[in-house]
Motif scaffolding. Structure first.
Motif, short mmCIF file in Angstrom:
data_model
loop_
_atom_site.label_atom_id
_atom_site.label_comp_id
_atom_site.label_asym_id
_atom_site.label_seq_id
_atom_site.Cartn_x
_atom_site.Cartn_y
_atom_site.Cartn_z
N GLY A 57 4.10 -5.47 -4.23
CA GLY A 57 4.61 -3.83 -4.33
C GLY A 57 5.49 -3.91 -4.63
N PHE A 58 6.02 -2.70 -4.89
CA PHE A 58 7.00 -2.69 -5.40
C PHE A 58 8.57 -3.37 -4.81
CE2 PHE A 58 11.15 -0.05 -6.50
CZ PHE A 58 10.77 0.43 -7.66
N PHE A 59 8.94 -3.28 -3.83
CA PHE A 59 10.19 -3.58 -3.10
C PHE A 59 9.96 -4.88 -2.33
CE2 PHE A 59 11.08 1.00 -2.16
CZ PHE A 59 12.23 0.79 -3.15
N GLY A 60 8.69 -5.00 -1.89
CA GLY A 60 8.52 -6.87 -1.88
C GLY A 60 8.60 -7.26 -2.70
N HIS A 87 0.56 -0.84 -0.01
CA HIS A 87 0.29 -0.14 0.16
C HIS A 87 0.69 1.16 -0.29
CE1 HIS A 87 -3.14 -2.92 0.51
NE2 HIS A 87 -2.86 -3.06 1.39
N ALA A 88 2.26 1.11 0.58
CA ALA A 88 3.01 2.31 0.42
C ALA A 88 3.83 2.21 -0.35
CB ALA A 88 3.90 2.41 1.87
N TRP A 89 4.19 1.26 -1.43
CA TRP A 89 4.96 1.21 -2.43
C TRP A 89 3.98 0.63 -3.19
CZ3 TRP A 89 9.08 4.33 -2.74
CH2 TRP A 89 9.18 5.03 -1.59
N PRO A 90 2.61 0.59 -4.49
CA PRO A 90 2.71 -0.35 -4.64
C PRO A 90 3.45 -0.02 -5.90
CG PRO A 90 1.81 1.61 -4.79
CD PRO A 90 2.84 1.82 -3.40
N VAL A 91 3.04 -1.44 -7.12
CA VAL A 91 3.12 -1.79 -8.77
C VAL A 91 1.53 -0.53 -9.57
CG1 VAL A 91 4.13 -2.77 -10.39
CG2 VAL A 91 4.76 -3.30 -7.89
N ARG A 92 2.21 0.63 -9.85
CA ARG A 92 1.07 1.42 -10.96
C ARG A 92 1.28 1.07 -12.10
NH1 ARG A 92 1.96 5.57 -6.39
NH2 ARG A 92 -0.08 5.15 -5.49
N GLU A 93 2.41 0.26 -12.86
CA GLU A 93 2.52 0.59 -14.05
C GLU A 93 3.89 -1.07 -13.86
OE1 GLU A 93 4.31 3.25 -18.40
OE2 GLU A 93 4.64 3.27 -15.67
N VAL A 94 3.44 -1.79 -15.55
CA VAL A 94 3.67 -2.96 -16.05
C VAL A 94 3.91 -2.49 -17.15
CG1 VAL A 94 3.72 -5.33 -16.32
CG2 VAL A 94 2.67 -4.36 -14.39
N ALA A 150 10.84 -18.04 -24.30
CA ALA A 150 12.60 -18.32 -24.76
C ALA A 150 13.13 -17.99 -23.86
CB ALA A 150 13.35 -17.71 -26.52
N GLU A 151 12.77 -16.68 -23.50
CA GLU A 151 14.02 -15.72 -22.69
C GLU A 151 13.04 -14.99 -21.76
OE1 GLU A 151 17.77 -14.10 -24.12
OE2 GLU A 151 17.68 -15.22 -25.14
N ALA A 152 13.46 -14.64 -20.64
CA ALA A 152 12.54 -13.55 -19.85
C ALA A 152 13.41 -12.37 -18.87
CB ALA A 152 10.77 -13.83 -18.87
N ALA A 153 13.29 -11.41 -18.99
CA ALA A 153 14.03 -10.87 -18.29
C ALA A 153 12.91 -9.65 -17.37
CB ALA A 153 15.22 -9.45 -18.10
N VAL A 154 13.25 -9.31 -16.16
CA VAL A 154 12.27 -8.45 -14.82
C VAL A 154 13.54 -7.60 -14.82
CG1 VAL A 154 9.80 -8.62 -13.18
CG2 VAL A 154 10.58 -10.02 -15.02
N ARG A 155 12.48 -6.46 -14.58
CA ARG A 155 13.52 -4.96 -13.67
C ARG A 155 12.69 -4.26 -13.14
NH1 ARG A 155 15.51 -0.05 -15.40
NH2 ARG A 155 15.49 -0.34 -17.79
N ARG A 156 12.36 -3.71 -11.90
CA ARG A 156 12.20 -2.28 -11.61
C ARG A 156 12.43 -1.50 -11.93
NH1 ARG A 156 13.65 -5.33 -6.59
NH2 ARG A 156 12.21 -5.98 -5.63
N VAL A 157 11.58 -0.62 -11.95
CA VAL A 157 12.06 0.93 -12.41
C VAL A 157 10.75 2.34 -11.85
CG1 VAL A 157 11.11 2.18 -14.38
CG2 VAL A 157 11.27 0.22 -15.17
#
Length: 261
Positions: A85-88, A53-60, A105-112
């Motif tokens: 959430g963003f950090f969790g 709630h303090a650090w939500p993910v608003r955009e993917v 085939a390949e996947a990469a995930v990172r925080r923005v």
């Protein structure tokens, strides 16, 4: 000048020793309190950072071109991003879930920063079928999606799974060699006896046997223009396993006709 007697110095040091011990104990106690307060603060800070709630993910952001991968599958694999959430969110776990999808085939995930996540996904590109329920990509990697039947036009490769790379290498070699006569392999099979069978795009079956399959294929390519290209009737198959010739199975009724090499 007065000189202190040894007995007086010993008594004074003995009187000061308890006060030093108390000071040491007080210092240690204060250090422990400070450490507890610091750890409590760190724990509260981490707990706050994990609060969705303090650090939500608003955009993917999803990067990639998809023909077969469904957005519902991506949403299911990445549901933790919104819940934790963003950090969790555990980025590595989300990436592993995406990589397990058959069409990935390949996947990469990172925080923005500050409230976004970026997914870079490369979809599988099938170049051949493997057996009844598998597909191969250009690197020879096997994947098994649900809709294999949609790719009936791809070349069919089959054989023991432990020899998959050998079958793929032979397919590439035969495909390049058959270009000399304007044909290409529609299917290649290495059976349980380690014998090779090739089906051409015109339906002709070529039996190459267990040994010298490359030499026998080269011989077939050499005789093709003279024996098959101008033949009045199409051939069902050719058996190249003879040491001094080959046998042709024509599509009309009759016994195989052997040709001396």
């Amino acid at each position: 000048m007065s000189r202190k007697k040894p007995g007086q110095a010993i008594r004074r040091e003995a009187e000061q020793a308890p006060s030093r011990r108390w000071l040491a104990l007080l210092g240690n106690g204060l250090a422990a309190v400070v450490l507890v307060l610091a750890l409590t603060g760190v724990y509260q800070l981490l707990d706050w950072l994990r609060d969705p709630h303090a650090w939500p993910v608003r955009e993917v952001q999803i990067e990639g071109e998809f023909r077969h991968l469904r957005h519902e599958q991506i949403a299911e694999a990445t549901r933790d991003m919104l819940r934790h959430g963003f950090f969790g969110v555990e980025v590595g776990t989300v990436q592993q879930r995406l990589a397990k999808l058959p069409w990935v085939a390949e996947a990469a995930v990172r925080r923005v920063w500050p409230d976004g996540m970026q997914l870079r996904i490369q979809e599988q590109v099938p170049v051949a079928r493997w057996g009844e329920d598998g597909l191969l990509n250009a690197r020879g990697e096997l994947f098994q999606p649900e809709n294999v039947a949609e790719f009936a036009a791809l070349p069919r490769l089959a054989g023991p799974i432990s020899l998959r790379e050998r079958v793929i290498r032979r397919y590439i070699e035969f495909r390049q060699a058959l270009q000399q006569i304007g044909r290409h392999p529609a299917a290649i099979e290495l059976d349980a006896r380690r014998a090779w069978r090739v089906e051409l795009d015109n339906g002709m079956q070529i039996r190459l046997g267990r040994q010298e399959e490359a030499r026998r294929m080269a011989l077939f390519i050499d005789i093709y223009p003279r024996v098959f290209a101008a033949a009045p009737q199409p051939a069902r198959g050719v058996d190249m396993r003879y040491s001094n010739g080959f046998a042709v199975h024509w599509k009309t009724a009759g016994t195989p006709r052997r040709h001396e090499g």
